[in-house]
Design an enzyme around this catalytic site. Structure first.
Site: not given
Ligand code: ASP
Length: 359
Positions: A45, A56, A89, A122-123, A195, A316
């Protein structure tokens, strides 16, 4: 008065000496070349432009245009640009990771380069950052930077992020801290950052161990060192592989069946990461599928979908009995990276478990 004269002489000499030092510093600052940064562009982005309506498209703007939007960079560093990929990404994969690692390592090995900046969506930035944190051998700063708003948005966050990223990459104080992520005036360690929000500019958090530091209009303030091995002390660096083994992530939920685990094994996964509920738990049926996967030679790591905390052994679930590995502090997407690298080196479950305690 006569006894004051030597003191006056001394003060005068000190004044002249100090003025000379100041002049020398000024001359050095104005004549010495700026530090050189290699900028590896991958898209995202930060290089995105708005389209019709509210949409976008990522990775549509050239790096040159991004740099032109931040003329202040010209007095900070000389920037050499290399476009390694041009993708959102969400399309980042092992092939691009290995290319990116090779190009970043080449830049780091160049004595003329002070540091590396990587523009990235950023993903999946946290995954790429953690991969490079383990795959690159250098103490020089490596900084990933992105933006939540496209370059053509009202008030884009990319230009300031880029300026700060370059400031971090050229500062020797950022050396030997592993790969860093810079956004929103914050510096994060690759191992810690995640993120956490779909759209907000403050999306990146480091939930377990907190921020690496702050960067305010290029001024850095670090809070402390990173805790685990990285870069120069990583046994996986420099990465030499031409491909990475397949590792899939299975997201646990109420009513999780075993089918997806069986399907991943049938599809050829060599490792599985369970994004478990709570402290890495999963349903009885899914646990049986994991135990079967381990018996067939697939390595299975339990992590957590919660976004924070630690997954410990034998709480557990009896990990010893089922031959499972726990992710400790790593979230599922970073556990996947470490498992891929461990599998790629031919490590067994016990050896990979040990790596989750040191990386
Ligand atoms: N989908 C974009 C990407 O990861 C989002 C972003 O960069 O913020 O490339």
């Amino acid at each position: 008065m006569g006894h004051l004269q030597p003191r006056v002489k001394l003060s005068f000499c000190i004044f002249i000496a100090a003025a000379r030092v100041r002049l020398l510093h000024y001359l050095m600052a104005t004549t010495s070349p700026l530090p050189c940064v290699r900028l590896l562009a991958t898209g995202g982005t930060i290089a995105g432009a708005q389209t019709e309506g509210r949409g976008y498209a990522a990775a549509t703007i050239s790096v040159e245009a991004l740099l032109a939007a931040v003329p202040e960079l010209n007095s900070l560093a000389t920037i050499e640009v290399e476009q390694v990929a041009r993708i959102g990404s969400q399309d980042m994969d092992d092939t691009v990771w290995l290319q990116l690692a090779a190009r970043a390592q080449a830049a780091l090995d160049d004595p003329a380069i002070a540091g590396v900046v990587i523009t990235h969506g950023t993903d999946t930035m946290e995954e790429t950052a953690y991969f490079l944190n383990l795959a690159l051998k250098s103490t020089k700063p490596v900084v990933l930077v992105g933006a939540m708003r496209p370059a053509t948005a009202i008030s884009p966050d990319g230009p300031m992020n880029l300026y700060n990223a370059v400031a971090v990459a050229i500062d020797p104080v950022a050396s030997d801290r592993g790969v860093l992520v810079v956004t929103n005036d914050e510096i994060h360690f690759a191992r810690e950052v995640s993120k956490t929000n779909t759209t907000q500019v403050g999306t990146f958090k480091s939930p377990n161990r907190g921020l690496a530091g702050l960067v305010n209009r290029g001024r850095l303030h670090f809070f402390g060192p990173t805790v685990r091995r990285h870069t120069v002390t990583s046994e996986f660096a420099p990465v030499a592989a031409t491909e990475l083994p397949r590792v899939d992530i299975i997201y646990a939920h109420a009513g999780l069946r075993r089918d997806l685990i069986d399907a991943a094994v049938s599809a050829g996964a060599r490792g599985l990461v369970i994004a478990g509920v709570g402290a890495g738990n999963l349903s009885t049926g899914a646990l049986a599928a994991c135990a079967d996967a381990v018996r067939s030679g697939v390595l299975v790591v339990r992590s957590s979908r919660t976004g924070g905390g630690v997954v410990e052994r034998n709480i557990e679930i009896n990990d010893d009995k089922h031959g499972l590995i726990v992710a400790e502090e790593l979230n599922p997407q970073k556990a996947r990276v470490l498992l891929m690298l461990g599998l790629g080196r031919g490590l067994d479950a016990a050896a990979i478990q040990a790596r989750f305690m040191i990386y």
